[in-house]
Design a protein around this motif. Structure first.
Motif, PDB file in Angstrom:
ATOM      1  N   LYS B 218       0.844  -1.181   0.000  1.00  0.00           N
ATOM      2  CA  LYS B 218       0.000   0.000   0.000  1.00  0.00           C
ATOM      3  C   LYS B 218       0.886   1.239   0.000  1.00  0.00           C
ATOM      4  O   LYS B 218       0.608   2.205  -0.689  1.00  0.00           O
ATOM      5  CB  LYS B 218      -0.882  -0.021   1.249  1.00  0.00           C
ATOM      6  CG  LYS B 218      -1.677   1.236   1.456  1.00  0.00           C
ATOM      7  CD  LYS B 218      -2.581   1.112   2.665  1.00  0.00           C
ATOM      8  CE  LYS B 218      -4.012   1.105   2.243  1.00  0.00           C
ATOM      9  NZ  LYS B 218      -4.929   0.531   3.187  1.00  0.00           N
ATOM     10  N   ASN B 219       1.948   1.203   0.775  1.00  0.00           N
ATOM     11  CA  ASN B 219       2.885   2.331   0.773  1.00  0.00           C
ATOM     12  C   ASN B 219       4.273   1.868   1.163  1.00  0.00           C
ATOM     13  O   ASN B 219       4.446   0.803   1.745  1.00  0.00           O
ATOM     14  CB  ASN B 219       2.407   3.442   1.729  1.00  0.00           C
ATOM     15  CG  ASN B 219       2.498   3.035   3.186  1.00  0.00           C
ATOM     16  OD1 ASN B 219       2.046   1.964   3.571  1.00  0.00           O
ATOM     17  ND2 ASN B 219       3.091   3.886   4.010  1.00  0.00           N
ATOM     18  N   GLY B 220       5.248   2.686   0.795  1.00  0.00           N
ATOM     19  CA  GLY B 220       6.614   2.483   1.259  1.00  0.00           C
ATOM     20  C   GLY B 220       6.937   3.718   2.075  1.00  0.00           C
ATOM     21  O   GLY B 220       6.409   4.796   1.780  1.00  0.00           O
ATOM     22  N   ILE B 221       7.763   3.606   3.094  1.00  0.00           N
ATOM     23  CA  ILE B 221       8.026   4.808   3.886  1.00  0.00           C
ATOM     24  C   ILE B 221       9.391   4.772   4.550  1.00  0.00           C
ATOM     25  O   ILE B 221       9.891   3.701   4.924  1.00  0.00           O
ATOM     26  CB  ILE B 221       6.884   5.053   4.916  1.00  0.00           C
ATOM     27  CG1 ILE B 221       6.847   6.524   5.327  1.00  0.00           C
ATOM     28  CG2 ILE B 221       7.019   4.128   6.116  1.00  0.00           C
ATOM     29  CD1 ILE B 221       5.488   6.982   5.793  1.00  0.00           C
ATOM     30  N   ILE B 222       9.991   5.958   4.631  1.00  0.00           N
ATOM     31  CA  ILE B 222      11.296   6.125   5.260  1.00  0.00           C
ATOM     32  C   ILE B 222      11.203   7.359   6.164  1.00  0.00           C
ATOM     33  O   ILE B 222      10.666   8.383   5.731  1.00  0.00           O
ATOM     34  CB  ILE B 222      12.390   6.358   4.184  1.00  0.00           C
ATOM     35  CG1 ILE B 222      12.491   5.138   3.249  1.00  0.00           C
ATOM     36  CG2 ILE B 222      13.749   6.662   4.832  1.00  0.00           C
ATOM     37  CD1 ILE B 222      13.333   5.352   2.014  1.00  0.00           C
ATOM     38  N   GLU B 223      11.704   7.240   7.365  1.00  0.00           N
ATOM     39  CA  GLU B 223      11.663   8.392   8.279  1.00  0.00           C
ATOM     40  C   GLU B 223      12.427   9.568   7.657  1.00  0.00           C
ATOM     41  O   GLU B 223      13.531   9.386   7.143  1.00  0.00           O
ATOM     42  CB  GLU B 223      12.316   7.966   9.595  1.00  0.00           C
ATOM     43  CG  GLU B 223      12.212   8.990  10.686  1.00  0.00           C
ATOM     44  CD  GLU B 223      12.974   8.513  11.931  1.00  0.00           C
ATOM     45  OE1 GLU B 223      12.655   7.433  12.474  1.00  0.00           O
ATOM     46  OE2 GLU B 223      13.912   9.214  12.334  1.00  0.00           O
ATOM     47  N   ALA B 224      11.814  10.757   7.710  1.00  0.00           N
ATOM     48  CA  ALA B 224      12.470  11.924   7.111  1.00  0.00           C
ATOM     49  C   ALA B 224      13.692  12.333   7.924  1.00  0.00           C
ATOM     50  O   ALA B 224      13.708  12.180   9.144  1.00  0.00           O
ATOM     51  CB  ALA B 224      11.483  13.081   7.028  1.00  0.00           C
ATOM     52  N   ASP B 225      14.736  12.826   7.251  1.00  0.00           N
ATOM     53  CA  ASP B 225      15.946  13.286   7.933  1.00  0.00           C
ATOM     54  C   ASP B 225      16.392  14.634   7.348  1.00  0.00           C
ATOM     55  O   ASP B 225      15.635  15.263   6.606  1.00  0.00           O
ATOM     56  CB  ASP B 225      17.060  12.236   7.809  1.00  0.00           C
ATOM     57  CG  ASP B 225      17.423  11.971   6.345  1.00  0.00           C
ATOM     58  OD1 ASP B 225      16.888  12.676   5.455  1.00  0.00           O
ATOM     59  OD2 ASP B 225      18.241  11.079   6.089  1.00  0.00           O
ATOM     60  N   GLU B 226      17.613  15.020   7.653  1.00  0.00           N
ATOM     61  CA  GLU B 226      18.054  16.355   7.180  1.00  0.00           C
ATOM     62  C   GLU B 226      18.060  16.449   5.660  1.00  0.00           C
ATOM     63  O   GLU B 226      17.807  17.523   5.103  1.00  0.00           O
ATOM     64  CB  GLU B 226      19.402  16.827   7.676  1.00  0.00           C
ATOM     65  CG  GLU B 226      20.414  16.096   8.521  1.00  0.00           C
ATOM     66  CD  GLU B 226      20.335  14.616   8.662  1.00  0.00           C
ATOM     67  OE1 GLU B 226      21.119  13.952   7.961  1.00  0.00           O
ATOM     68  OE2 GLU B 226      19.542  14.091   9.471  1.00  0.00           O
ATOM     69  N   LYS B 227      18.358  15.351   4.984  1.00  0.00           N
ATOM     70  CA  LYS B 227      18.362  15.414   3.513  1.00  0.00           C
ATOM     71  C   LYS B 227      16.971  15.796   2.989  1.00  0.00           C
ATOM     72  O   LYS B 227      16.836  16.547   2.028  1.00  0.00           O
ATOM     73  CB  LYS B 227      18.769  14.062   2.917  1.00  0.00           C
ATOM     74  CG  LYS B 227      20.233  13.741   3.062  1.00  0.00           C
ATOM     75  CD  LYS B 227      20.570  12.411   2.371  1.00  0.00           C
ATOM     76  CE  LYS B 227      21.987  11.983   2.712  1.00  0.00           C
ATOM     77  NZ  LYS B 227      22.275  10.598   2.357  1.00  0.00           N
ATOM     78  N   VAL B 228      15.959  15.240   3.642  1.00  0.00           N
ATOM     79  CA  VAL B 228      14.583  15.545   3.223  1.00  0.00           C
ATOM     80  C   VAL B 228      14.266  17.012   3.511  1.00  0.00           C
ATOM     81  O   VAL B 228      13.735  17.736   2.665  1.00  0.00           O
ATOM     82  CB  VAL B 228      13.571  14.626   3.941  1.00  0.00           C
ATOM     83  CG1 VAL B 228      12.134  15.059   3.632  1.00  0.00           C
ATOM     84  CG2 VAL B 228      13.794  13.173   3.547  1.00  0.00           C
ATOM     85  N   ILE B 229      14.632  17.461   4.707  1.00  0.00           N
ATOM     86  CA  ILE B 229      14.342  18.844   5.086  1.00  0.00           C
ATOM     87  C   ILE B 229      15.036  19.813   4.127  1.00  0.00           C
ATOM     88  O   ILE B 229      14.458  20.790   3.663  1.00  0.00           O
ATOM     89  CB  ILE B 229      14.820  19.132   6.541  1.00  0.00           C
ATOM     90  CG1 ILE B 229      14.179  18.143   7.505  1.00  0.00           C
ATOM     91  CG2 ILE B 229      14.506  20.567   6.946  1.00  0.00           C
ATOM     92  CD1 ILE B 229      12.696  18.021   7.410  1.00  0.00           C
ATOM     93  N   GLU B 230      16.282  19.490   3.799  1.00  0.00           N
ATOM     94  CA  GLU B 230      17.041  20.322   2.877  1.00  0.00           C
ATOM     95  C   GLU B 230      16.298  20.430   1.534  1.00  0.00           C
ATOM     96  O   GLU B 230      16.178  21.506   0.944  1.00  0.00           O
ATOM     97  CB  GLU B 230      18.436  19.690   2.689  1.00  0.00           C
ATOM     98  CG  GLU B 230      19.387  20.407   1.765  1.00  0.00           C
ATOM     99  CD  GLU B 230      19.653  21.837   2.213  1.00  0.00           C
ATOM    100  OE1 GLU B 230      19.607  22.089   3.436  1.00  0.00           O
ATOM    101  OE2 GLU B 230      19.886  22.709   1.337  1.00  0.00           O
ATOM    102  N   TYR B 231      15.764  19.302   1.079  1.00  0.00           N
ATOM    103  CA  TYR B 231      15.071  19.296  -0.221  1.00  0.00           C
ATOM    104  C   TYR B 231      13.757  20.074  -0.174  1.00  0.00           C
ATOM    105  O   TYR B 231      13.450  20.839  -1.085  1.00  0.00           O
ATOM    106  CB  TYR B 231      14.798  17.846  -0.658  1.00  0.00           C
ATOM    107  CG  TYR B 231      14.103  17.745  -2.001  1.00  0.00           C
ATOM    108  CD1 TYR B 231      14.842  17.702  -3.183  1.00  0.00           C
ATOM    109  CD2 TYR B 231      12.711  17.706  -2.102  1.00  0.00           C
ATOM    110  CE1 TYR B 231      14.220  17.627  -4.421  1.00  0.00           C
ATOM    111  CE2 TYR B 231      12.080  17.638  -3.329  1.00  0.00           C
ATOM    112  CZ  TYR B 231      12.831  17.592  -4.484  1.00  0.00           C
ATOM    113  OH  TYR B 231      12.210  17.523  -5.718  1.00  0.00           O
ATOM    114  N   ILE B 232      12.998  19.878   0.900  1.00  0.00           N
ATOM    115  CA  ILE B 232      11.655  20.474   0.886  1.00  0.00           C
ATOM    116  C   ILE B 232      11.630  21.915   1.396  1.00  0.00           C
ATOM    117  O   ILE B 232      10.651  22.622   1.203  1.00  0.00           O
ATOM    118  CB  ILE B 232      10.643  19.646   1.715  1.00  0.00           C
ATOM    119  CG1 ILE B 232      11.074  19.605   3.187  1.00  0.00           C
ATOM    120  CG2 ILE B 232      10.438  18.248   1.161  1.00  0.00           C
ATOM    121  CD1 ILE B 232       9.891  19.575   4.114  1.00  0.00           C
TER     122      ILE B 232
END
Ligand code: SF4
Lengths: 162, 414
Positions: B218-232
């Motif tokens: 149904k979904n795949g998921i990975i805990e967000a980290d600094e790389k994600v914050i940097e991107y968004i």
């Protein structure tokens, strides 16, 4: 709701929704166009077999891969009255329910139903009786709200009435 | 609770949810595209429905754009008209939905995003809950902004170490497919964690979550980290919340994978679960190669492929088609000189769109052709004729194979 009809074919595991109505065969998304494309890649004789009964049986993970609703619509417009599979892929399951294609999940169904067998399927209790062999089997009972959507013609019909 | 359960509980306005519970969830963003939207557009109008929040419903024309058949052109016309009539954000030819959704800021950690496309699972890479729905259901979502869901049971994949050189997120995804099979995660959530996941760039994490649906998830998921914050941080429209799994979160099964030991993987024709180490299938002659799609059409993918292609030529018998997943990736490739490297090596460079991935247009496979592709599906007939064969692999393996004309271990080029 009780469905009484004959099984026209038993299909294997992992029939993909791509193959149920492949883009190559869909030249129009009208009901007739989709019906024409139905199952061509899986079983070119599909429409002829449908003359012998209106219950389709399949193995595990039916409708896997793509989210295309075409797949469920193609079966509905081809005249499939009830589709029983051992298990369905998630999006296919939702699509079928939402467009009002009657589907039913029943582990081990491929072992107890054969082409030509007449089945009595009680969707509310989940019990399937094979009239030809006398055997019964218990399928998975759907939550009532889903059964209502499916049997009242699909989600949009429900939305219209809500 | 784990990440998926926490996000769904919040979406349903509940303190707690448990697997198999049926809940009614408010979604943050919903989208459709020109292939699956027109299925419900007319009905939506006929029923006099309106969009629940027009800033939250997005429309794409990406699957076959520009179209090769009149029927497909008509679908784009219909899609454009719907977007215009309902005043919705419409991306026409700018790239693949799964790339543009995060790029345009519609994805942020802790949010719920749905679309009429199975690979909507991709945004789990940003710590969001995202999943695909069918067309009719999207009519309901567009009208109500809510949808019923069953809380999935969860599988946890702990990947230790770090992926080696020329081993990418794609190889890990194909390895996991082999491990659990094409229905190994049916209806379930796949959560990925561990040092090898943290070390992955977002592009590789997107590949991993993109392919979760190939195992039925149904979904795949990975805990967000600094790389994600940097991107968004300069993109996300809505605010975000980093959601973490509790130490006592429940998983139906836990898989431990040694990231250091993972070789490049190739899926043999028929199913992405049919995976083997590249060494076991090396040498199979190919005539077509595809580098792109929502699975592997991003910068990391092109950078890896460019390292291998630089100063080398695509084999004369091979057509290597390169399709960036979005216009901004296209332009970044120009800026970094990647486009030039690729053109010099003899690729066919295409505009951002889905290309031949789903067999709709633009580089289809003829009878008996053999293709190695970075896409996510290789069942019979997916990219054209039903006698054509598709091998799935990482961008590095596809680039290496395009040079030699046969399936090749990319590590030979490093
Ligand atoms: S690139 Fe392929 S898998 Fe991805 S959205 Fe397009 S058709 Fe689907």
């Amino acid at each position: 709701m009780i469905i009484i009809d004959k099984v026209f074919e038993v299909y294997p595991d992992n029939v993909s929704s791509e193959l149920i109505a492949h883009t190559r065969h869909v030249t129009s998304v009208s009901p007739e166009g989709l019906a024409k494309a139905a199952m061509l890649d899986v079983d070119p004789d599909f429409h002829n077999k449908l003359e012998n009964g209106k219950i389709m049986v399949a193995g595990n993970n039916f409708g896997c891969n793509s989210s295309r609703e075409w797949a469920a619509s193609a079966l509905l417009h081809s005249g499939v009255k009830l589709l029983i599979a051992q298990s369905f892929a998630r999006i296919f399951f939702r699509n079928a329910t939402n467009i009002g294609l009657l589907i039913f999940e029943c582990p081990n169904i491929t072992k107890m139903a054969h082409p030509g067998d007449e089945l009595i399927v009680d969707l509310s209790t989940g019990i399937i009786t094979n009239k030809s062999t006398g055997k019964t089997i218990q399928g998975t009972v759907m939550p009532q709200f889903l059964l209502n959507i499916m049997t009242s013609g699909g989600l949009l019909e429900t939305l219209k009435n809500s | 609770m784990n990440i998926t359960e926490k996000i769904l509980a919040k979406g349903a306005g509940l303190d707690k949810v448990v697997p198999d519970q049926i809940i009614d969830v408010a979604v943050d963003y919903a989208f459709t595209h020109e292939k699956l939207g027109p299925v419900f557009f007319d009905k939506f109008r006929d029923m006099g429905l309106t969009i629940w929040d027009k800033s939250r419903a997005i429309i794409f024309a990406d699957h076959g754009n520009p179209p090769s058949r009149v029927m497909d052109a008509d679908l784009i016309v219909k899609t454009a008209k719907f977007a215009e009539d309902f005043d919705l954000n419409f991306y026409n030819g700018e790239g693949i939905c799964h790339q543009l959704m995060p790029e345009k800021g519609y994805v942020s950690p802790g949010r719920i995003v749905v679309g009429t496309d199975s690979h909507t699972t991709t945004y789990g890479a940003f710590g969001a809950f995202s999943t695909g729905f069918g067309s009719t259901e999207m009519a309901w979502i567009f009208a109500k902004g809510r949808i019923w869901m069953k809380v999935p049971r969860s599988l946890l994949f702990r990947v230790s170490g770090k992926l080696g050189s020329c081993v990418m997120g794609k190889d890990l995804a194909l390895h996991i497919m082999k491990l659990i099979g094409s229905e190994g995660a049916s209806y379930k959530a796949m959560e990925f964690t561990g040092s090898a996941i943290s070390a992955l760039e977002l592009d590789g994490r997107m590949t991993l979550c993109n392919m979760a649906v190939e195992a039925g998830a149904k979904n795949g998921i990975i805990e967000a980290d600094e790389k994600v914050i940097e991107y968004i941080k300069n993109r996300a429209i809505l605010d975000y919340e980093i959601v973490k799994s509790d130490p006592d979160a429940v998983y139906e099964r836990i898989f431990d994978i040694d990231g250091d030991a993972l070789p490049p993987i190739v899926s043999l024709p028929g199913s992405s679960a049919n995976s083997v180490p590249v060494t076991e299938t090396a040498g199979v002659p190919i005539t077509r190669a595809l580098l792109g799609t929502c699975t592997n059409g991003r910068m990391e993918d092109f950078r890896e492929a460019a390292k291998i292609l630089k100063g080398r030529k695509v084999h004369p018998k091979v057509r290597l088609q390169v399709i960036p997943a979005s216009r901004s990736i296209f332009s970044q490739c120009i800026e970094e000189g990647i486009t030039q490297t690729f053109l010099e090596s003899g690729v066919i460079w295409c505009n951002p769109n889905c290309g031949p991935c789903a067999g709709g247009h633009y580089g289809l496979l003829g009878k008996g052709e053999v293709c190695i592709s970075t896409s996510n599906r290789n069942m019979t007939g997916r990219m054209g004729d039903s006698t054509a064969e598709i091998y799935l692999a990482s961008p590095a393996t596809v680039a290496a194979s395009a040079i030699t004309g046969k399936i090749t271990d990319p590590r030979e080029f490093i």
